[in-house]
Design a protein around this motif. Structure first.
Motif, mmCIF file in Angstrom:
data_model
loop_
_atom_site.group_PDB
_atom_site.id
_atom_site.type_symbol
_atom_site.label_atom_id
_atom_site.label_comp_id
_atom_site.label_asym_id
_atom_site.label_seq_id
_atom_site.Cartn_x
_atom_site.Cartn_y
_atom_site.Cartn_z
ATOM 1 N N VAL A 62 0.851 -1.195 0.000
ATOM 2 C CA VAL A 62 0.000 0.000 0.000
ATOM 3 C C VAL A 62 0.884 1.241 0.000
ATOM 4 C CG1 VAL A 62 -1.825 1.244 1.213
ATOM 5 C CG2 VAL A 62 -1.770 -1.263 1.278
ATOM 6 N N ASP A 63 0.682 2.113 -0.943
ATOM 7 C CA ASP A 63 1.491 3.334 -1.053
ATOM 8 C C ASP A 63 0.911 4.465 -0.207
ATOM 9 O OD1 ASP A 63 3.248 2.131 -2.880
ATOM 10 O OD2 ASP A 63 1.937 2.624 -4.578
ATOM 11 N N GLY A 64 1.743 5.471 0.039
ATOM 12 C CA GLY A 64 1.277 6.672 0.716
ATOM 13 C C GLY A 64 1.610 6.749 2.185
ATOM 14 N N TYR A 65 2.443 5.825 2.680
ATOM 15 C CA TYR A 65 2.795 5.820 4.102
ATOM 16 C C TYR A 65 4.311 5.936 4.259
ATOM 17 C CZ TYR A 65 -2.064 4.644 4.701
ATOM 18 O OH TYR A 65 -3.424 4.689 4.664
ATOM 19 N N SER A 66 4.767 6.039 5.496
ATOM 20 C CA SER A 66 6.188 6.308 5.751
ATOM 21 C C SER A 66 7.086 5.147 5.370
ATOM 22 C CB SER A 66 6.383 6.657 7.227
ATOM 23 O OG SER A 66 5.615 7.784 7.575
ATOM 24 N N GLY A 67 6.533 3.954 5.324
ATOM 25 C CA GLY A 67 7.288 2.765 4.944
ATOM 26 C C GLY A 67 6.353 1.742 4.351
ATOM 27 N N ALA A 68 6.918 0.646 3.906
ATOM 28 C CA ALA A 68 6.119 -0.411 3.273
ATOM 29 C C ALA A 68 5.099 -0.961 4.260
ATOM 30 C CB ALA A 68 7.029 -1.528 2.778
ATOM 31 N N CYS A 69 3.892 -1.175 3.775
ATOM 32 C CA CYS A 69 2.837 -1.716 4.628
ATOM 33 C C CYS A 69 1.796 -2.401 3.753
ATOM 34 C CB CYS A 69 2.192 -0.628 5.482
ATOM 35 S SG CYS A 69 1.633 0.817 4.562
ATOM 36 N N TRP A 70 0.994 -3.239 4.385
ATOM 37 C CA TRP A 70 0.015 -4.033 3.664
ATOM 38 C C TRP A 70 -1.287 -4.069 4.461
ATOM 39 C CZ3 TRP A 70 5.147 -4.839 3.645
ATOM 40 C CH2 TRP A 70 5.771 -5.080 2.414
ATOM 41 N N GLY A 71 -2.398 -4.248 3.744
ATOM 42 C CA GLY A 71 -3.699 -4.379 4.373
ATOM 43 C C GLY A 71 -4.440 -5.571 3.790
ATOM 44 N N TYR A 72 -5.751 -5.583 3.966
ATOM 45 C CA TYR A 72 -6.576 -6.678 3.464
ATOM 46 C C TYR A 72 -7.340 -6.241 2.219
ATOM 47 C CZ TYR A 72 -5.536 -8.805 7.958
ATOM 48 O OH TYR A 72 -4.891 -9.327 9.057
ATOM 49 N N ASN A 73 -7.791 -7.203 1.465
ATOM 50 C CA ASN A 73 -8.429 -6.947 0.168
ATOM 51 C C ASN A 73 -9.944 -6.774 0.283
ATOM 52 O OD1 ASN A 73 -8.266 -9.835 0.848
ATOM 53 N ND2 ASN A 73 -9.457 -10.122 -1.006
ATOM 54 N N PHE A 74 -10.401 -6.277 1.434
ATOM 55 C CA PHE A 74 -11.832 -6.094 1.628
ATOM 56 C C PHE A 74 -12.071 -5.009 2.675
ATOM 57 C CE2 PHE A 74 -10.268 -9.985 3.731
ATOM 58 C CZ PHE A 74 -10.282 -9.572 5.052
ATOM 59 N N ASP A 75 -13.236 -4.356 2.583
ATOM 60 C CA ASP A 75 -13.685 -3.465 3.650
ATOM 61 C C ASP A 75 -14.053 -4.327 4.855
ATOM 62 O OD1 ASP A 75 -13.447 -1.459 1.799
ATOM 63 O OD2 ASP A 75 -15.599 -1.170 1.517
ATOM 64 N N TRP A 76 -13.744 -3.832 6.031
ATOM 65 C CA TRP A 76 -13.955 -4.629 7.237
ATOM 66 C C TRP A 76 -14.480 -3.734 8.352
ATOM 67 C CZ3 TRP A 76 -9.602 -5.598 11.143
ATOM 68 C CH2 TRP A 76 -10.043 -6.422 12.177
ATOM 69 N N GLN A 77 -15.650 -4.071 8.859
ATOM 70 C CA GLN A 77 -16.257 -3.341 9.969
ATOM 71 C C GLN A 77 -15.905 -4.053 11.272
ATOM 72 O OE1 GLN A 77 -18.497 -0.480 9.584
ATOM 73 N NE2 GLN A 77 -18.016 -0.247 11.750
#
Length: 403
Positions: free
Chosen positions: A124-139
């Protein structure tokens, strides 16, 4: 004779799982991907937090898979890809030792390069370092809406470790550099809450989700890897503070609750495994062994309270059901990380045998959960198959089953 039967059962099981996941190209569904439904996204209730929560929980709890009917696509999940990459790195090491039942060095290297590139593309781009999230919206309850690709320290920690293992094999410096930059994500983009002489890292970039013990320790794990490779003293110091806070929150019997909110007071198996893995990784990477007593009593509590005599894994410390596939998978990986595999090989073999017998489909994939009532035998690529693939690859390498 009994041992040879287990070896045969294990190899058949891993071969079937590997074939299934490769045929699916590592894409699949997830317990929490309900909001990826094209039907739900077309409805106005998608803007209502309670409706989002109910929709996700309905998908997660249903023993019937509604995803194809409600147009939920099979997709890559960054944490799932990381787990597969970790598993293939273990199989590659086995192949280096002459164990090529699950692939030659050349073939496994191709898989490692493919999954590494896929994981790098999912960053995921736009942060201070490399990071990753999930491929879905999550409540998450009604407090937080995590939009698709919102980075979390949990997904990022698994991705970092996978990229480091890939680098050890491919010697690709770019891969290591990306992994190391995740330390800046932890320090600059996550919030920290003071606890005692230490602090707790937040689960994600959103304010207010700074109560989860295993998430904070995974932040420490990332920083400890950065210290190992970059020798930045600040990263070791900040990692240690997270470990200090977590160990202060450990109970006298060696257990941990999940988190600090009243609704997070349960004790479960695989998050205990995450905690132990992270503290052990910190000690290995920094040579600071001052938390060994915490590890020892945590490990004892783990194996004595989350598994039954026949090898059946328990989700909670005080009740068996639901039996979740994460639980037998994580104990194998944690034992390997802690160099406890040989001492507990019989125990791990019993748990693995039970899991294969009770939680694997004839098609090769593993079930999500067994419940007292209707069990969920849905195939989830990240939650079930990726975790078991990584665990079984660890087991194969550690147990010298190719010899």
């Amino acid at each position: 004779m009994v041992e040879s039967k287990l070896v045969s059962k294990f190899k058949k099981s891993l071969a079937q799982l590997k074939s299934y996941c490769e045929a699916e190209d590592f894409k699949g569904w997830d317990p929490y991907d309900g909001m990826n439904s094209k039907v739900f996204q077309a409805l106005p209730i998608k803007h209502w937090d309670l409706a989002r929560l109910a929709w996700i929980q309905g998908f997660k709890r249903s023993p019937i898979n509604l995803r194809k009917l409600l147009l939920v696509p099979k997709e890559y999940n960054s944490m799932g890809v990381a787990l597969f990459l970790l598993g293939y790195c273990r199989l590659y090491k086995a192949a280096e030792n002459g164990c090529i039942e699950f692939g030659t060095e050349e073939g496994l290297l191709d898989r490692i390069k493919y999954l590494t590139e896929l994981l790098l593309q999912m960053k995921v781009d736009g942060y201070s370092g490399a990071c990753w999230g999930y491929n879905f919206d999550w409540q998450a309850r009604r407090l937080f809406l995590f939009k698709k690709d919102t980075p979390t320290v949990v997904a990022t920690a698994f991705c970092v470790e996978a990229l480091i293992e890939s680098h050890k094999i491919t010697k690709n410096q770019k891969t290591l550099e990306v992994a190391m930059s995740s330390a800046e994500f932890v320090l600059e983009d996550l919030s920290r809450t003071t606890h005692g002489k230490g602090h707790i890292f937040s689960y994600s970039i959103k304010d207010g989700n700074n109560t989860v013990i295993n998430a904070s320790l995974l932040g420490a794990k990332i920083l400890s890897y950065s210290y190992k490779y970059r020798k930045l003293e600040e990263h070791a110091v900040m990692a240690r503070k997270a470990v200090l806070a977590a160990c202060d929150l450990q109970e006298d019997d060696g257990s941990w609750i999940y988190g600090l909110l009243p609704v997070q007071s349960w004790k479960d198996s695989f998050h205990t495994g995450f905690n132990l893995d992270a503290i052990e990784t910190y000690q290995q990477n920094t040579s600071d062994t001052s938390f060994q007593k915490n590890i020892d009593k945590g490990w004892t509590y783990y194996i004595e309270n989350f598994f039954e005599a026949d090898g059946k894994p328990k989700y909670y410390h005080n009740k068996t059901y639901p039996i979740d596939i994460h639980c037998p998978a994580q104990v194998i990986v944690t034992a390997s990380k802690m160099n406890q595999f040989k001492s507990y090989e019989d125990f791990l073999a019993k748990t693995l045998r039970w899991t294969i017998d009770n939680m694997q489909s004839k098609k090769g994939y593993f079930y999500y959960q067994i419940k007292k009532g209707m069990s969920s035998k849905i195939s989830y690529m990240r939650w079930s198959n990726a975790f078991m693939f990584n665990a079984m690859a660890h087991y194969y390498l550690e147990s010298n089953q190719c010899l």
